[in-house]
Design a protein around this motif. Structure first.
Motif, PDB file in Angstrom:
ATOM      1  N   GLN A  31       0.828  -1.211   0.000  1.00 44.91           N
ATOM      2  CA  GLN A  31       0.000   0.000   0.000  1.00 44.91           C
ATOM      3  C   GLN A  31       0.856   1.252   0.000  1.00 44.91           C
ATOM      4  OE1 GLN A  31      -2.282  -0.834   3.543  1.00 44.91           O
ATOM      5  NE2 GLN A  31      -4.036  -1.610   2.368  1.00 44.91           N
ATOM      6  N   THR A  32       1.915   1.240   0.791  1.00 43.29           N
ATOM      7  CA  THR A  32       2.817   2.392   0.839  1.00 43.29           C
ATOM      8  C   THR A  32       3.458   2.617  -0.524  1.00 43.29           C
ATOM      9  OG1 THR A  32       3.290   1.977   3.171  1.00 43.29           O
ATOM     10  CG2 THR A  32       4.854   3.352   1.959  1.00 43.29           C
ATOM     11  N   PHE A  33       3.937   1.545  -1.131  1.00 35.46           N
ATOM     12  CA  PHE A  33       4.587   1.692  -2.427  1.00 35.46           C
ATOM     13  C   PHE A  33       3.596   2.100  -3.512  1.00 35.46           C
ATOM     14  CE2 PHE A  33       5.710  -0.161  -6.532  1.00 35.46           C
ATOM     15  CZ  PHE A  33       6.881   0.525  -6.778  1.00 35.46           C
ATOM     16  N   GLU A  34       2.375   1.566  -3.461  1.00 37.98           N
ATOM     17  CA  GLU A  34       1.378   1.892  -4.473  1.00 37.98           C
ATOM     18  C   GLU A  34       1.123   3.391  -4.527  1.00 37.98           C
ATOM     19  OE1 GLU A  34      -1.545   1.935  -7.293  1.00 37.98           O
ATOM     20  OE2 GLU A  34      -0.168   0.303  -6.793  1.00 37.98           O
ATOM     21  N   GLU A  35       0.941   4.007  -3.359  1.00 42.58           N
ATOM     22  CA  GLU A  35       0.704   5.456  -3.322  1.00 42.58           C
ATOM     23  C   GLU A  35       1.928   6.227  -3.801  1.00 42.58           C
ATOM     24  OE1 GLU A  35      -0.511   8.954  -0.094  1.00 42.58           O
ATOM     25  OE2 GLU A  35      -0.401   6.846   0.522  1.00 42.58           O
ATOM     26  N   PHE A  36       3.103   5.803  -3.364  1.00 38.42           N
ATOM     27  CA  PHE A  36       4.336   6.487  -3.754  1.00 38.42           C
ATOM     28  C   PHE A  36       4.583   6.330  -5.262  1.00 38.42           C
ATOM     29  CE2 PHE A  36       8.984   6.368  -4.384  1.00 38.42           C
ATOM     30  CZ  PHE A  36       9.289   7.657  -3.967  1.00 38.42           C
ATOM     31  N   ASN A  37       4.370   5.143  -5.770  1.00 37.54           N
ATOM     32  CA  ASN A  37       4.622   4.886  -7.196  1.00 37.54           C
ATOM     33  C   ASN A  37       3.683   5.700  -8.074  1.00 37.54           C
ATOM     34  OD1 ASN A  37       5.711   3.153  -9.496  1.00 37.54           O
ATOM     35  ND2 ASN A  37       3.531   2.649  -9.591  1.00 37.54           N
ATOM     36  N   ARG A  38       2.439   5.844  -7.649  1.00 41.21           N
ATOM     37  CA  ARG A  38       1.453   6.552  -8.451  1.00 41.21           C
ATOM     38  C   ARG A  38       1.765   8.039  -8.570  1.00 41.21           C
ATOM     39  NH1 ARG A  38      -2.453   4.721  -6.000  1.00 41.21           N
ATOM     40  NH2 ARG A  38      -2.818   6.414  -4.526  1.00 41.21           N
ATOM     41  N   SER A  39       2.336   8.623  -7.536  1.00 42.32           N
ATOM     42  CA  SER A  39       2.522  10.075  -7.529  1.00 42.32           C
ATOM     43  C   SER A  39       3.968  10.517  -7.728  1.00 42.32           C
ATOM     44  CB  SER A  39       2.007  10.650  -6.207  1.00 42.32           C
ATOM     45  OG  SER A  39       2.724  10.078  -5.114  1.00 42.32           O
ATOM     46  N   ALA A  40       4.924   9.623  -7.531  1.00 42.35           N
ATOM     47  CA  ALA A  40       6.316  10.058  -7.497  1.00 42.35           C
ATOM     48  C   ALA A  40       7.059   9.838  -8.810  1.00 42.35           C
ATOM     49  CB  ALA A  40       7.056   9.337  -6.364  1.00 42.35           C
ATOM     50  N   PHE A  41       6.813   8.739  -9.487  1.00 45.85           N
ATOM     51  CA  PHE A  41       7.588   8.396 -10.686  1.00 45.85           C
ATOM     52  C   PHE A  41       6.958   8.989 -11.932  1.00 45.85           C
ATOM     53  CE2 PHE A  41       8.934   4.844  -7.909  1.00 45.85           C
ATOM     54  CZ  PHE A  41      10.310   5.023  -8.007  1.00 45.85           C
ATOM     55  N   THR A  42       7.809   9.453 -12.821  1.00 41.81           N
ATOM     56  CA  THR A  42       7.377   9.962 -14.123  1.00 41.81           C
ATOM     57  C   THR A  42       8.382   9.504 -15.178  1.00 41.81           C
ATOM     58  OG1 THR A  42       6.403  11.942 -13.104  1.00 41.81           O
ATOM     59  CG2 THR A  42       6.792  11.999 -15.490  1.00 41.81           C
ATOM     60  N   MET A  43       7.869   8.899 -16.239  1.00 37.04           N
ATOM     61  CA  MET A  43       8.739   8.461 -17.332  1.00 37.04           C
ATOM     62  C   MET A  43       8.977   9.616 -18.292  1.00 37.04           C
ATOM     63  SD  MET A  43       9.703   5.376 -16.830  1.00 37.04           S
ATOM     64  CE  MET A  43      10.449   5.156 -18.437  1.00 37.04           C
ATOM     65  N   LEU A  44      10.216   9.744 -18.726  1.00 36.86           N
ATOM     66  CA  LEU A  44      10.598  10.780 -19.685  1.00 36.86           C
ATOM     67  C   LEU A  44      10.899  10.112 -21.024  1.00 36.86           C
ATOM     68  CD1 LEU A  44      13.086  12.742 -17.387  1.00 36.86           C
ATOM     69  CD2 LEU A  44      10.636  13.129 -17.671  1.00 36.86           C
ATOM     70  N   GLN A  45      10.220  10.557 -22.068  1.00 36.42           N
ATOM     71  CA  GLN A  45      10.417   9.984 -23.393  1.00 36.42           C
ATOM     72  C   GLN A  45      10.293  11.068 -24.450  1.00 36.42           C
ATOM     73  OE1 GLN A  45       7.367   6.926 -23.438  1.00 36.42           O
ATOM     74  NE2 GLN A  45       8.833   5.329 -22.906  1.00 36.42           N
ATOM     75  N   VAL A  46      10.730  10.718 -25.651  1.00 36.24           N
ATOM     76  CA  VAL A  46      10.620  11.654 -26.769  1.00 36.24           C
ATOM     77  C   VAL A  46       9.151  11.857 -27.100  1.00 36.24           C
ATOM     78  CG1 VAL A  46      11.182  12.021 -29.200  1.00 36.24           C
ATOM     79  CG2 VAL A  46      12.861  10.967 -27.688  1.00 36.24           C
ATOM     80  N   ASP A  47       8.767  13.099 -27.288  1.00 38.05           N
ATOM     81  CA  ASP A  47       7.388  13.404 -27.662  1.00 38.05           C
ATOM     82  C   ASP A  47       7.140  12.890 -29.079  1.00 38.05           C
ATOM     83  OD1 ASP A  47       4.895  14.362 -28.122  1.00 38.05           O
ATOM     84  OD2 ASP A  47       5.336  16.463 -27.621  1.00 38.05           O
ATOM     85  N   PRO A  48       6.208  11.947 -29.257  1.00 38.91           N
ATOM     86  CA  PRO A  48       5.983  11.397 -30.601  1.00 38.91           C
ATOM     87  C   PRO A  48       5.514  12.437 -31.609  1.00 38.91           C
ATOM     88  CG  PRO A  48       4.259  10.684 -29.070  1.00 38.91           C
ATOM     89  CD  PRO A  48       5.329  11.347 -28.254  1.00 38.91           C
ATOM     90  N   LYS A  49       4.955  13.568 -31.120  1.00 39.77           N
ATOM     91  CA  LYS A  49       4.502  14.622 -32.015  1.00 39.77           C
ATOM     92  C   LYS A  49       5.615  15.580 -32.416  1.00 39.77           C
ATOM     93  CE  LYS A  49      -0.153  14.597 -30.032  1.00 39.77           C
ATOM     94  NZ  LYS A  49      -1.206  15.417 -29.380  1.00 39.77           N
ATOM     95  N   LYS A  50       6.757  15.471 -31.696  1.00 44.60           N
ATOM     96  CA  LYS A  50       7.875  16.379 -31.977  1.00 44.60           C
ATOM     97  C   LYS A  50       9.166  15.577 -32.069  1.00 44.60           C
ATOM     98  CE  LYS A  50       5.676  20.115 -29.343  1.00 44.60           C
ATOM     99  NZ  LYS A  50       5.823  21.059 -28.199  1.00 44.60           N
ATOM    100  N   THR A  51       9.198  14.688 -33.026  1.00 44.71           N
ATOM    101  CA  THR A  51      10.372  13.833 -33.171  1.00 44.71           C
ATOM    102  C   THR A  51      11.461  14.442 -34.036  1.00 44.71           C
ATOM    103  OG1 THR A  51       9.299  12.734 -35.042  1.00 44.71           O
ATOM    104  CG2 THR A  51       9.003  11.737 -32.866  1.00 44.71           C
TER     105      THR A  51
END
Length: 424
Positions: A119-139
């Motif tokens: 439960q602790t990790f679920e809440e932390f994972n949902r709000s804390a992590f963000t993936m960074l990737q190339v914007d498919p609209k601006k390649t």
């Protein structure tokens, strides 16, 4: 009576000058409210739990870094595919949870009584992590990259979390590639073994078919030769019996003519003449058999009657017996049956064994495999990303001033108005 409408019109209008004058008189109230709100905002800005942000960015490696893996001929991987694998591993909930369970000391500030680790990790994972990737609209003009951003409160070692998670995922992907490689090699080897077993079964069936065909051909040839031999012997016997009958007839004629010794028609006529005669005899047809004389004819008849076998008369019989003797043992069948190492006769066996030896000789160290290039490593942040103290205080001051003016306006509205002089 004429001033009454004008006075009523002025009562309904808002006198801005009077309004500003009223607000100016209440300036201390407005400043007090603004100061109080600003103090509350400042207290929040300095007392609220600060949140920090770190990130790590990964980019594709050059082809030379994964050339050894591709050189195995079993596993094919491009730099972009390797980057995508790592990106999928970073976004995997399973990988994040496994890292969380194995490094709980890094998340000590999140642990709360009455809540499970999941439960602790679920809440932390949902709000804390963000993936960074190339914007498919601006390649256009952007190179491939994958990143991980973490927003974390005080009490969590965010730098170690990000860097540790990246290292954990890289190790997990290397282990997975190593396991996949071993499975592929094992499957290839099993496929080769299946091919060899199938080739052996096919060879055995082919050999048995060949032996059966050879034996069948020998049996057919033997039967045909036996038939030919039997027919020849029957023919010779018939010819001999016919010859005996012909001789019997010739003997009777010779006895009736009194011919005992071989003679000719001319000799018989000369014996009846006197004097010397020079004779030339030209025969254009065969002389009758009885001119051989009864003695010669009886001798031939007795010899033919006493004969037990006519085989020596026909040369073909000896040839048939020779062929039958050769057919009694098929050396090709014997050679086929005496083969010991039959794998030597399998087609493509050398190629399969070479491929199997190459697969068994693959020694790949996945721990040295470089899947991505670390473009940016997570570093200790210089300041918190929230709350932004200066912005919170400015907003508190602005809200406080607006609230102070609003309070002043309310006081002005509900305050009883003084009566105008001269009115009863």
């Amino acid at each position: 009576m004429q001033d009454q409408p004008q006075r009523s019109f002025h009562d309904d209008e808002i006198d801005l000058v009077e309004l500003f004058h009223s607000l100016f008189k209440q300036k201390y109230l407005i400043l007090a409210v603004a100061g109080a709100v600003t103090l509350v905002a400042a207290a929040y800005a300095f007392l609220a739990t600060p949140y920090y942000q770190v990130q790590s960015v990964l980019r594709p490696v050059d082809r030379g870094s994964i050339d050894e893996l591709n050189g195995t001929g079993v596993y094919e991987l491009t730099p972009v595919e390797a980057l995508n694998l790592v990106g999928a591993g970073l976004s995997s909930y399973e990988n994040r949870l496994a890292f969380f369970r194995g490094n709980q000391q890094l998340f000590a500030g999140l642990i709360e009584p009455g809540r499970s680790l999941e439960q602790t990790f679920e809440e932390f994972n949902r709000s804390a992590f963000t993936m960074l990737q190339v914007d498919p609209k601006k390649t256009a003009g952007q190179s491939e990259f994958v990143g991980l951003s973490l927003t974390y409160p005080r009490g969590v070692d965010g730098v170690e979390v990000v860097n540790g998670l990246v290292a954990f995922v890289l190790d997990a992907e290397r282990a997975r590639i190593d396991a996949d490689l071993k499975v592929l090699i094992a499957n290839r080897l099993f496929n080769i073994e299946q091919k060899i077993e199938a080739a052996r079964a096919s060879y055995e069936a082919s050999k048995e078919t060949q032996i059966a065909s050879l034996l069948e051909q020998d049996a057919l040839s033997r039967a045909q030769l036996q038939d030919e031999l039997q027919a020849l012997r029957a023919e010779l016997k018939t010819r001999r019996q016919s010859r005996i009958m012909v001789l019997d007839e010739a003997i009777q004629i010779a006895d009736s003519l009194g011919i005992k010794k071989p003679t000719t028609p001319s000799s018989m006529s000369d014996s009846q003449r006197q004097g010397q005669v020079v004779r030339t005899e030209v025969n254009s047809r065969e002389i009758p058999l009885y001119f051989m004389g009864s003695e010669a004819l009886r001798a031939e008849r007795d010899a033919l009657s006493a004969r037990r076998s006519d085989d020596f008369v026909e040369p073909r019989i000896s040839e048939i017996e020779k062929e039958l003797a050769l057919l009694s043992h098929n050396r090709q069948v014997e050679v086929l049956e005496k083969r010991e190492n039959e794998d030597l006769y399998l087609k493509d066996l050398a190629e399969w064994r070479q491929e199997a030896a190459q697969l068994k000789g693959i020694k790949f160290d996945s721990s040295q495999l470089r899947l991505v290039r670390l473009d940016q490593q997570a570093l200790e942040p210089l300041s918190a990303v929230k709350p932004k103290r200066a912005l919170v205080m400015v907003l508190g001051l602005g809200v406080g001033l607006m609230l102070g003016v609003f309070v002043a306006l309310l006081r002005n509205i509900f305050r009883p108005k003084a009566k105008a002089p001269g009115l009863a």
